[in-house]
Scaffold this motif. Sequence first.
Motif, PDB file in Angstrom:
ATOM      1  N   ALA A 124       0.822  -1.215   0.000  1.00  0.00           N
ATOM      2  CA  ALA A 124       0.000   0.000   0.000  1.00  0.00           C
ATOM      3  C   ALA A 124       0.854   1.263   0.000  1.00  0.00           C
ATOM      4  O   ALA A 124       0.410   2.320  -0.465  1.00  0.00           O
ATOM      5  CB  ALA A 124      -0.950  -0.004   1.188  1.00  0.00           C
ATOM      6  N   PHE A 125       2.081   1.153   0.493  1.00  0.00           N
ATOM      7  CA  PHE A 125       2.991   2.308   0.459  1.00  0.00           C
ATOM      8  C   PHE A 125       3.164   2.823  -0.968  1.00  0.00           C
ATOM      9  O   PHE A 125       3.301   4.020  -1.198  1.00  0.00           O
ATOM     10  CB  PHE A 125       4.374   1.948   1.012  1.00  0.00           C
ATOM     11  CG  PHE A 125       4.439   1.779   2.503  1.00  0.00           C
ATOM     12  CD1 PHE A 125       3.596   2.457   3.364  1.00  0.00           C
ATOM     13  CD2 PHE A 125       5.387   0.936   3.057  1.00  0.00           C
ATOM     14  CE1 PHE A 125       3.682   2.305   4.740  1.00  0.00           C
ATOM     15  CE2 PHE A 125       5.485   0.775   4.437  1.00  0.00           C
ATOM     16  CZ  PHE A 125       4.631   1.458   5.273  1.00  0.00           C
ATOM     17  N   GLU A 126       3.190   1.893  -1.894  1.00  0.00           N
ATOM     18  CA  GLU A 126       3.388   2.229  -3.303  1.00  0.00           C
ATOM     19  C   GLU A 126       2.349   3.230  -3.802  1.00  0.00           C
ATOM     20  O   GLU A 126       2.656   4.103  -4.610  1.00  0.00           O
ATOM     21  CB  GLU A 126       3.316   0.937  -4.121  1.00  0.00           C
ATOM     22  CG  GLU A 126       3.785   1.034  -5.535  1.00  0.00           C
ATOM     23  CD  GLU A 126       3.770  -0.328  -6.211  1.00  0.00           C
ATOM     24  OE1 GLU A 126       3.175  -0.414  -7.296  1.00  0.00           O
ATOM     25  OE2 GLU A 126       4.340  -1.285  -5.653  1.00  0.00           O
ATOM     26  N   ASN A 127       1.133   3.107  -3.328  1.00  0.00           N
ATOM     27  CA  ASN A 127       0.067   4.014  -3.745  1.00  0.00           C
ATOM     28  C   ASN A 127      -0.034   5.253  -2.865  1.00  0.00           C
ATOM     29  O   ASN A 127      -0.402   6.318  -3.342  1.00  0.00           O
ATOM     30  CB  ASN A 127      -1.280   3.284  -3.739  1.00  0.00           C
ATOM     31  CG  ASN A 127      -1.323   2.156  -4.743  1.00  0.00           C
ATOM     32  OD1 ASN A 127      -0.782   2.254  -5.825  1.00  0.00           O
ATOM     33  ND2 ASN A 127      -1.960   1.061  -4.362  1.00  0.00           N
ATOM     34  N   LYS A 128       0.275   5.113  -1.595  1.00  0.00           N
ATOM     35  CA  LYS A 128       0.094   6.206  -0.636  1.00  0.00           C
ATOM     36  C   LYS A 128       1.237   7.216  -0.632  1.00  0.00           C
ATOM     37  O   LYS A 128       1.018   8.418  -0.510  1.00  0.00           O
ATOM     38  CB  LYS A 128      -0.064   5.644   0.781  1.00  0.00           C
ATOM     39  CG  LYS A 128      -1.331   4.864   1.008  1.00  0.00           C
ATOM     40  CD  LYS A 128      -1.302   4.114   2.308  1.00  0.00           C
ATOM     41  CE  LYS A 128      -1.487   5.040   3.479  1.00  0.00           C
ATOM     42  NZ  LYS A 128      -1.557   4.318   4.761  1.00  0.00           N
ATOM     43  N   LEU A 129       2.458   6.710  -0.730  1.00  0.00           N
ATOM     44  CA  LEU A 129       3.604   7.580  -0.494  1.00  0.00           C
ATOM     45  C   LEU A 129       3.928   8.588  -1.594  1.00  0.00           C
ATOM     46  O   LEU A 129       4.289   9.723  -1.272  1.00  0.00           O
ATOM     47  CB  LEU A 129       4.839   6.742  -0.155  1.00  0.00           C
ATOM     48  CG  LEU A 129       4.775   6.040   1.194  1.00  0.00           C
ATOM     49  CD1 LEU A 129       6.023   5.208   1.426  1.00  0.00           C
ATOM     50  CD2 LEU A 129       4.585   7.037   2.325  1.00  0.00           C
ATOM     51  N   PRO A 130       3.842   8.233  -2.861  1.00  0.00           N
ATOM     52  CA  PRO A 130       4.247   9.217  -3.872  1.00  0.00           C
ATOM     53  C   PRO A 130       3.531  10.562  -3.733  1.00  0.00           C
ATOM     54  O   PRO A 130       4.184  11.612  -3.766  1.00  0.00           O
ATOM     55  CB  PRO A 130       3.914   8.531  -5.198  1.00  0.00           C
ATOM     56  CG  PRO A 130       4.054   7.083  -4.893  1.00  0.00           C
ATOM     57  CD  PRO A 130       3.533   6.943  -3.478  1.00  0.00           C
ATOM     58  N   GLY A 131       2.238  10.538  -3.549  1.00  0.00           N
ATOM     59  CA  GLY A 131       1.494  11.788  -3.409  1.00  0.00           C
ATOM     60  C   GLY A 131       1.855  12.552  -2.158  1.00  0.00           C
ATOM     61  O   GLY A 131       1.890  13.785  -2.149  1.00  0.00           O
ATOM     62  N   LYS A 132       2.142  11.818  -1.076  1.00  0.00           N
ATOM     63  CA  LYS A 132       2.484  12.475   0.182  1.00  0.00           C
ATOM     64  C   LYS A 132       3.908  13.033   0.178  1.00  0.00           C
ATOM     65  O   LYS A 132       4.216  13.961   0.917  1.00  0.00           O
ATOM     66  CB  LYS A 132       2.320  11.504   1.350  1.00  0.00           C
ATOM     67  CG  LYS A 132       0.880  11.158   1.624  1.00  0.00           C
ATOM     68  CD  LYS A 132       0.756  10.315   2.864  1.00  0.00           C
ATOM     69  CE  LYS A 132      -0.720  10.116   3.166  1.00  0.00           C
ATOM     70  NZ  LYS A 132      -0.942   9.573   4.492  1.00  0.00           N
ATOM     71  N   LEU A 133       4.781  12.443  -0.630  1.00  0.00           N
ATOM     72  CA  LEU A 133       6.184  12.850  -0.624  1.00  0.00           C
ATOM     73  C   LEU A 133       6.545  13.816  -1.752  1.00  0.00           C
ATOM     74  O   LEU A 133       7.604  14.441  -1.697  1.00  0.00           O
ATOM     75  CB  LEU A 133       7.084  11.614  -0.717  1.00  0.00           C
ATOM     76  CG  LEU A 133       6.955  10.599   0.417  1.00  0.00           C
ATOM     77  CD1 LEU A 133       7.837   9.387   0.152  1.00  0.00           C
ATOM     78  CD2 LEU A 133       7.277  11.234   1.752  1.00  0.00           C
ATOM     79  N   GLU A 134       5.657  13.915  -2.706  1.00  0.00           N
ATOM     80  CA  GLU A 134       5.943  14.753  -3.868  1.00  0.00           C
ATOM     81  C   GLU A 134       6.231  16.195  -3.461  1.00  0.00           C
ATOM     82  O   GLU A 134       5.496  16.810  -2.692  1.00  0.00           O
ATOM     83  CB  GLU A 134       4.753  14.730  -4.834  1.00  0.00           C
ATOM     84  CG  GLU A 134       5.031  15.434  -6.145  1.00  0.00           C
ATOM     85  CD  GLU A 134       3.881  15.301  -7.124  1.00  0.00           C
ATOM     86  OE1 GLU A 134       3.907  16.010  -8.131  1.00  0.00           O
ATOM     87  OE2 GLU A 134       2.958  14.505  -6.873  1.00  0.00           O
ATOM     88  N   GLY A 135       7.333  16.710  -3.951  1.00  0.00           N
ATOM     89  CA  GLY A 135       7.705  18.092  -3.706  1.00  0.00           C
ATOM     90  C   GLY A 135       8.383  18.341  -2.372  1.00  0.00           C
ATOM     91  O   GLY A 135       8.777  19.476  -2.085  1.00  0.00           O
ATOM     92  N   LEU A 136       8.524  17.320  -1.547  1.00  0.00           N
ATOM     93  CA  LEU A 136       9.160  17.505  -0.239  1.00  0.00           C
ATOM     94  C   LEU A 136      10.673  17.314  -0.343  1.00  0.00           C
ATOM     95  O   LEU A 136      11.151  16.536  -1.165  1.00  0.00           O
ATOM     96  CB  LEU A 136       8.601  16.503   0.782  1.00  0.00           C
ATOM     97  CG  LEU A 136       7.109  16.569   1.092  1.00  0.00           C
ATOM     98  CD1 LEU A 136       6.755  15.487   2.105  1.00  0.00           C
ATOM     99  CD2 LEU A 136       6.712  17.938   1.607  1.00  0.00           C
ATOM    100  N   THR A 137      11.385  17.992   0.506  1.00  0.00           N
ATOM    101  CA  THR A 137      12.819  17.751   0.614  1.00  0.00           C
ATOM    102  C   THR A 137      13.023  16.451   1.391  1.00  0.00           C
ATOM    103  O   THR A 137      12.093  15.952   2.048  1.00  0.00           O
ATOM    104  CB  THR A 137      13.521  18.897   1.368  1.00  0.00           C
ATOM    105  OG1 THR A 137      13.060  18.896   2.721  1.00  0.00           O
ATOM    106  CG2 THR A 137      13.259  20.248   0.713  1.00  0.00           C
ATOM    107  N   ALA A 138      14.236  15.949   1.363  1.00  0.00           N
ATOM    108  CA  ALA A 138      14.540  14.718   2.105  1.00  0.00           C
ATOM    109  C   ALA A 138      14.221  14.886   3.582  1.00  0.00           C
ATOM    110  O   ALA A 138      13.647  13.993   4.209  1.00  0.00           O
ATOM    111  CB  ALA A 138      15.997  14.324   1.899  1.00  0.00           C
ATOM    112  N   ALA A 139      14.569  16.026   4.136  1.00  0.00           N
ATOM    113  CA  ALA A 139      14.309  16.278   5.558  1.00  0.00           C
ATOM    114  C   ALA A 139      12.810  16.321   5.850  1.00  0.00           C
ATOM    115  O   ALA A 139      12.370  15.893   6.917  1.00  0.00           O
ATOM    116  CB  ALA A 139      14.968  17.589   5.990  1.00  0.00           C
ATOM    117  N   GLU A 140      12.020  16.842   4.919  1.00  0.00           N
ATOM    118  CA  GLU A 140      10.570  16.908   5.109  1.00  0.00           C
ATOM    119  C   GLU A 140       9.909  15.537   4.946  1.00  0.00           C
ATOM    120  O   GLU A 140       8.829  15.294   5.478  1.00  0.00           O
ATOM    121  CB  GLU A 140       9.954  17.896   4.114  1.00  0.00           C
ATOM    122  CG  GLU A 140      10.366  19.337   4.346  1.00  0.00           C
ATOM    123  CD  GLU A 140       9.969  20.261   3.200  1.00  0.00           C
ATOM    124  OE1 GLU A 140       9.672  21.438   3.494  1.00  0.00           O
ATOM    125  OE2 GLU A 140       9.954  19.810   2.029  1.00  0.00           O
TER     126      GLU A 140
END
Length: 94
Positions: free
Chosen positions: A46-62
């Motif tokens: 489920a990470f595969e579907n959930k994470l891209p949208g949540k991580l998009e545009g964030l820095t590594a620290a974010e």
Amino acid sequence: EVTYKNLQAEQARVKLEKDKANLVDMEDVNELVVHLASVTKGVIQAFENKLPGKLEGLTAAEMVPVLREEIKAALYSIAEESKAQIKVISRAEQ
């Protein structure tokens, strides 16, 4: 005759041990392990579907707190499913 009596005595002993919660049916344990492996696989996939949208545009620290929260939620979900399945097995053994 003696062997039959010994077998009956052993069956009674095993039942008593199960009743005292010292033994668990290995078939139940195997089913639990397979079920939890399946649940874990699903949670991770489920990470595969959930994470891209949540991580998009964030820095590594974010990304770090987002990933921590998602992993924490996933582990909680697996733990809750584990507890629920153990309750099912416990009831079935009684």
